[in-house]
Enzyme design. Structure first.
Site, mmCIF file in Angstrom:
data_model
loop_
_atom_site.group_PDB
_atom_site.id
_atom_site.type_symbol
_atom_site.label_atom_id
_atom_site.label_comp_id
_atom_site.label_asym_id
_atom_site.label_seq_id
_atom_site.Cartn_x
_atom_site.Cartn_y
_atom_site.Cartn_z
ATOM 1 N N CYS A 1 0.837 -1.190 0.000
ATOM 2 C CA CYS A 1 0.000 0.000 0.000
ATOM 3 C C CYS A 1 0.878 1.250 0.000
ATOM 4 O O CYS A 1 2.067 1.189 0.287
ATOM 5 C CB CYS A 1 -0.871 0.011 1.244
ATOM 6 S SG CYS A 1 -1.747 -1.537 1.483
ATOM 7 N N ARG B 1 3.259 1.655 -8.086
ATOM 8 C CA ARG B 1 3.404 0.494 -7.204
ATOM 9 C C ARG B 1 2.214 -0.450 -7.304
ATOM 10 O O ARG B 1 2.271 -1.568 -6.817
ATOM 11 C CB ARG B 1 3.505 0.976 -5.742
ATOM 12 C CG ARG B 1 4.713 1.833 -5.467
ATOM 13 C CD ARG B 1 4.485 2.713 -4.254
ATOM 14 N NE ARG B 1 4.017 1.973 -3.119
ATOM 15 C CZ ARG B 1 4.764 1.641 -2.073
ATOM 16 N NH1 ARG B 1 6.013 2.010 -2.025
ATOM 17 N NH2 ARG B 1 4.252 0.959 -1.084
ATOM 18 N N TRP C 1 -3.529 -2.141 -1.529
ATOM 19 C CA TRP C 1 -3.409 -3.369 -2.299
ATOM 20 C C TRP C 1 -3.889 -4.457 -1.340
ATOM 21 O O TRP C 1 -3.239 -4.750 -0.346
ATOM 22 C CB TRP C 1 -1.947 -3.572 -2.702
ATOM 23 C CG TRP C 1 -1.765 -4.559 -3.803
ATOM 24 C CD1 TRP C 1 -2.718 -5.327 -4.384
ATOM 25 C CD2 TRP C 1 -0.539 -4.876 -4.474
ATOM 26 N NE1 TRP C 1 -2.161 -6.096 -5.369
ATOM 27 C CE2 TRP C 1 -0.839 -5.847 -5.454
ATOM 28 C CE3 TRP C 1 0.777 -4.445 -4.345
ATOM 29 C CZ2 TRP C 1 0.127 -6.395 -6.286
ATOM 30 C CZ3 TRP C 1 1.735 -4.986 -5.173
ATOM 31 C CH2 TRP C 1 1.416 -5.946 -6.141
ATOM 32 N N ASN D 1 -0.265 0.990 6.478
ATOM 33 C CA ASN D 1 0.484 0.097 5.600
ATOM 34 C C ASN D 1 1.058 -0.992 6.493
ATOM 35 O O ASN D 1 1.603 -0.668 7.537
ATOM 36 C CB ASN D 1 1.667 0.908 5.048
ATOM 37 C CG ASN D 1 1.998 0.550 3.661
ATOM 38 O OD1 ASN D 1 1.359 -0.304 3.072
ATOM 39 N ND2 ASN D 1 2.999 1.202 3.126
ATOM 40 N N GLY D 2 0.976 -2.250 6.103
ATOM 41 C CA GLY D 2 1.535 -3.318 6.937
ATOM 42 C C GLY D 2 0.425 -4.274 7.346
ATOM 43 O O GLY D 2 -0.678 -4.228 6.788
ATOM 44 N N GLU E 1 19.422 -20.178 -11.613
ATOM 45 C CA GLU E 1 18.952 -18.799 -11.485
ATOM 46 C C GLU E 1 20.134 -17.814 -11.500
ATOM 47 O O GLU E 1 20.067 -16.767 -12.134
ATOM 48 C CB GLU E 1 18.120 -18.670 -10.202
ATOM 49 C CG GLU E 1 17.600 -17.299 -9.869
ATOM 50 C CD GLU E 1 16.727 -16.680 -10.952
ATOM 51 O OE1 GLU E 1 16.321 -17.364 -11.894
ATOM 52 O OE2 GLU E 1 16.499 -15.454 -10.856
ATOM 53 N N LYS F 1 20.706 -14.870 -14.270
ATOM 54 C CA LYS F 1 20.888 -13.453 -13.920
ATOM 55 C C LYS F 1 22.102 -12.892 -14.650
ATOM 56 O O LYS F 1 22.054 -11.817 -15.228
ATOM 57 C CB LYS F 1 21.094 -13.247 -12.405
ATOM 58 C CG LYS F 1 19.926 -13.491 -11.502
ATOM 59 C CD LYS F 1 18.822 -12.469 -11.604
ATOM 60 C CE LYS F 1 17.859 -12.748 -12.715
ATOM 61 N NZ LYS F 1 16.666 -13.476 -12.468
ATOM 62 N N GLU G 1 21.485 -12.577 -18.521
ATOM 63 C CA GLU G 1 20.509 -11.605 -19.012
ATOM 64 C C GLU G 1 20.924 -10.156 -18.801
ATOM 65 O O GLU G 1 20.576 -9.311 -19.617
ATOM 66 C CB GLU G 1 19.090 -11.886 -18.508
ATOM 67 C CG GLU G 1 18.821 -11.692 -17.063
ATOM 68 C CD GLU G 1 17.371 -12.033 -16.685
ATOM 69 O OE1 GLU G 1 16.462 -11.885 -17.503
ATOM 70 O OE2 GLU G 1 17.166 -12.435 -15.533
ATOM 71 N N HIS H 1 29.988 -35.328 -17.271
ATOM 72 C CA HIS H 1 29.341 -35.906 -18.454
ATOM 73 C C HIS H 1 29.439 -34.969 -19.650
ATOM 74 O O HIS H 1 28.672 -35.089 -20.598
ATOM 75 C CB HIS H 1 27.882 -36.241 -18.143
ATOM 76 C CG HIS H 1 27.747 -37.279 -17.071
ATOM 77 N ND1 HIS H 1 27.938 -38.628 -17.301
ATOM 78 C CD2 HIS H 1 27.505 -37.166 -15.742
ATOM 79 C CE1 HIS H 1 27.799 -39.293 -16.168
ATOM 80 N NE2 HIS H 1 27.546 -38.426 -15.205
ATOM 81 N N LYS I 1 9.909 -7.150 -19.627
ATOM 82 C CA LYS I 1 9.567 -7.546 -18.264
ATOM 83 C C LYS I 1 8.492 -8.621 -18.280
ATOM 84 O O LYS I 1 8.504 -9.539 -17.475
ATOM 85 C CB LYS I 1 9.087 -6.319 -17.470
ATOM 86 C CG LYS I 1 8.736 -6.620 -16.017
ATOM 87 C CD LYS I 1 9.964 -7.018 -15.210
ATOM 88 C CE LYS I 1 9.635 -7.483 -13.814
ATOM 89 N NZ LYS I 1 10.702 -8.339 -13.257
HETATM 90 O O1 M6R Z 1 6.257 -12.773 -14.983
HETATM 91 P P1 M6R Z 1 6.774 -14.172 -15.010
HETATM 92 O O2 M6R Z 1 7.320 -14.616 -13.696
HETATM 93 O O3 M6R Z 1 5.775 -15.152 -15.538
HETATM 94 O O4 M6R Z 1 7.975 -14.135 -16.023
HETATM 95 C C1 M6R Z 1 8.643 -15.296 -16.390
HETATM 96 C C2 M6R Z 1 9.944 -14.975 -17.074
HETATM 97 O O5 M6R Z 1 9.712 -14.250 -18.252
HETATM 98 C C3 M6R Z 1 10.887 -14.181 -16.172
HETATM 99 O O6 M6R Z 1 11.119 -14.843 -14.968
HETATM 100 C C4 M6R Z 1 12.226 -13.941 -16.878
HETATM 101 O O7 M6R Z 1 12.916 -15.139 -17.016
HETATM 102 C C5 M6R Z 1 13.037 -12.903 -16.101
HETATM 103 N N1 M6R Z 1 13.626 -11.957 -17.013
HETATM 104 C C6 M6R Z 1 14.137 -13.504 -15.323
HETATM 105 O O8 M6R Z 1 14.914 -12.562 -14.671
#
Ligand code: M6R
Length: 606
Positions: A2, A27, A74, A98-99, A479, A483, A486, A502, A601
């Site tokens: 919120c 937000r 929210w 908020n909280g 993961e 990171k 990307e 392998h 995104k």
């Molecule tokens: O919004 P989502 O979690 O469904 O998105 C899935 C992927 O597109 C997302 O996690 C993507 O791999 C990110 N760029 C990773 O950092």
């Protein structure tokens, strides 16, 4: 998450507050409200929907006044609606919050017995009632607020006004709240962007601070009523910097928000003393009938599913199958009526994950989404939804969404385990106790961000990286590698450590940094063997472990010690230095960290 704003000064509060709410719109929220004090009367307006609608309501002249509070909500407790929107009023006390108040049910029961009547489903509404109960017992406004705060468990950022007083009172505990200092006027806000156009002089309130604003003055006290001093700090932030909370990039801000984000995920859901996890928002089928769970997602969210598989299989002994959403429906998965399909997505708008949900619905299985964005397609259309409450994630590279997704899957495993009688109440309490410590443990890793920055400087020139992990840390190295690639555009591959021999071992030479996650668990000895193999081929090992006396400690090039936690929660901790490593390398290389090339995104096409 919120948003709160407040004003006490010489100008029209309404315009200032609506403008500040508009600036917090990014937000996300589902309802909005405002309260303005005018000559001993408080006008309140609140409604489901947008701030622009609220602006139309307050265009009415009765909303004139120079003191006020406002809020965007929210929903956490109770559905989005006018009656659950803030401000909440009891007697002549009006509150925005908020909280989450964890003990609101006990307080509500007690206050009901004293004759208080409640009109909403929110936890917040107990606060003005509690304050009123002290006022009725003869306490003045400030005392009534102070004594009430001492009774609240949970988190709060509060703005409070009262018809019989000209004051504005603000308070915080584990929920951010800042005071903006103007020229004989004061603002409060949960986030700097709300008021950065009005002032650049801030007081950053600390936990248990209470700020009392009278005509042109502010006095700070603590919960015992003793005066406290906080310095006024002059910031040089632009609008954009304020949105980033002073961090250079949204991604870094979001990495640093993880302790708070996870706390918000837990709040209201964990009942430690009862050994229970509660998902009020959830309509579930008969859990006893579920024989198999499917977890389906893309990218980072898919890595969370892989961790979910470990959690559910090891803690509940329920078989879990994970799948990448873009593969799921094309392989004609053998879904049975009593299966459950869990769709994990930060945005709730990823096209392939939505298509997977539709496939599940077509085949008649119960669909549950784990989402961060309220009102998104997956949140709306799945049979059940659990929100991660991570707050808006703006950086394209997902960080806090991931660690809150793991937290939600962990809580859901506890809930299901308890319901099915596969985890005892005392074990649930033990698990809850462990996850409650995670935010502090992440904070200790973040405090060492400078060290990780130095490591990043050392390795930034390499063009290929290998990541190795086992068990529950295999998804966390996947993961970490995602990171790095990307945001820095460096080629990074992650393998289950046992798979190295392998094939990928052929790549290892002195130009190959190898990031290894090796906690002291049942995978320890085997991973030591893998590290030995890398070192003997002159690979450069960067090791993350929770064991300060790891047997390879003196032989690896870089050694970073993680806080200890239970096996199931290790990835939440081990991924944080991996996020920071990727961030700092990308930052040194000067890439566009928040909007890396070719990426969006939210991937809304299949
Ligand atoms: O919004 P989502 O979690 O469904 O998105 C899935 C992927 O597109 C997302 O996690 C993507 O791999 C990110 N760029 C990773 O950092």
């Amino acid at each position: 998450m919120c948003g709160i704003v407040g004003y006490k000064g010489k100008s029209d509060a309404c315009g200032i507050l609506i403008d500040a709410l508009k600036r917090l719109e990014y937000r996300g929220y589902d309802s909005a409200g405002i309260a303005v004090w005018n000559k001993g009367k408080i006008e309140v307006a609140r409604q489901k929907g947008k701030v622009d609608e609220l602006r139309k309501i307050v265009a009415d002249s009765s909303f004139a006044g120079k003191t006020g509070i406002a809020h965007t909500r929210w929903a956490t407790h109770g559905t989005p609606s006018e009656r659950n929107a803030h401000p909440h009023k009891a007697g002549d006390v009006v509150v925005v919050h908020n909280g989450i108040i964890e003990n609101y049910i006990e307080l509500k029961d007690r206050l009901r017995k004293e004759g208080h009547k409640f009109l909403s489903d929110t936890d917040t509404e107990v606060i003005p009632h509690l304050i009123m109960s002290y006022i009725k017992k003869g306490r003045d406004f400030v005392e009534a607020v102070r004594l009430s705060l001492k009774e609240l468990r949970g988190s709060y950022a509060l703005g409070i006004i009262r018809e019989a007083d000209k004051m504005l009172i603000a308070a915080r505990k584990e929920s951010p709240l800042i005071v903006g200092v103007g020229n004989g006027e004061y603002y409060i806000a949960s986030d700097a962007p709300a008021i950065i156009n009005r002032t650049k002089r801030f007081i950053f309130l600390e936990d248990d601070d209470i700020a009392v604003f009278a005509e042109g003055t502010v006095k700070l006290i603590d919960l015992e009523g003793k005066a406290v001093k906080r310095e006024i700090r002059q910031v040089q932030w632009s609008d954009a910097m304020a949105e980033k909370g002073g961090f250079k990039h949204f991604m870094l801000k979001e990495i640093f928000e993880q302790p708070r984000a996870i706390s918000e995920t837990l709040i209201g859901r964990v009942k430690e003393e009862k050994g229970q996890v509660d998902f009020e928002e959830l309509k579930l089928p008969d859990l006893a009938k579920i024989k198999k769970i499917w977890m389906v997602a893309c990218g980072t969210s898919y890595h969370a599913c892989m961790i979910g598989k470990h959690l559910f299989e090891s803690m509940l002994r329920i078989p879990v199958e994970t799948d990448i959403a873009s593969e799921f429906r094309y392989r004609e998965p053998i879904l049975k009526e009593d299966d459950m399909l869990v769709l994990v997505s930060q945005s709730g708008e990823t096209a392939d994950t939505i298509a997977a949900m539709k496939e599940g619905k077509k085949r008649g299985v119960y669909t549950l989404s784990v989402c961060n964005v309220l009102g998104s397609t997956l949140a709306r259309d799945a049979d059940g939804v659990i929100f991660t409450h991570a707050g808006p994630e703006i950086g394209v590279a997902s960080t806090k969404a991931f660690t809150t997704q793991i937290s939600v899957l962990f809580l859901f495993a506890l809930h299901m385990g308890k319901t099915l009688g596969r985890i005892s109440a005392s074990d649930v309490s033990g698990y809850i106790n462990e996850i409650k410590q995670v935010p502090h443990k992440i904070q200790s890793i973040l405090d060492a961000s400078g060290l990780i920055e130095e490591v990043a400087r050392k390795y930034m020139a390499y063009r290929n990286f290998l990541y190795l992990g086992r068990g529950v840390n295999y998804p966390s190295v996947l993961e970490g590698a995602l990171k790095l690639k990307e945001i820095s555009y460096i080629h990074a591959e992650a393998y289950a450590a046992g798979e190295m021999k392998h094939g990928p071992i052929a790549l290892i030479d002195e130009n190959m940094p190898v990031v290894v996650v090796s906690p002291h668990d049942h995978t320890y000895k085997k991973t030591c063997g893998n590290v030995e193999e890398v070192i003997s081929r002159r690979g450069r090992v960067l090791m993350l472990t929770d064991d300060p006396s790891h047997e390879m400690a003196d032989r690896v090039e870089t050694f970073f010690v993680l806080p200890r936690t239970i096996y199931a929660l290790q990835p939440i901790l081990s991924v944080v230095p991996l996020q920071l490593l990727a961030y700092h390398i990308a930052n040194f290389l000067g890439t566009d960290v928040d909007q890396p090339r070719n990426l969006a995104k939210s991937v809304t096409v299949e």
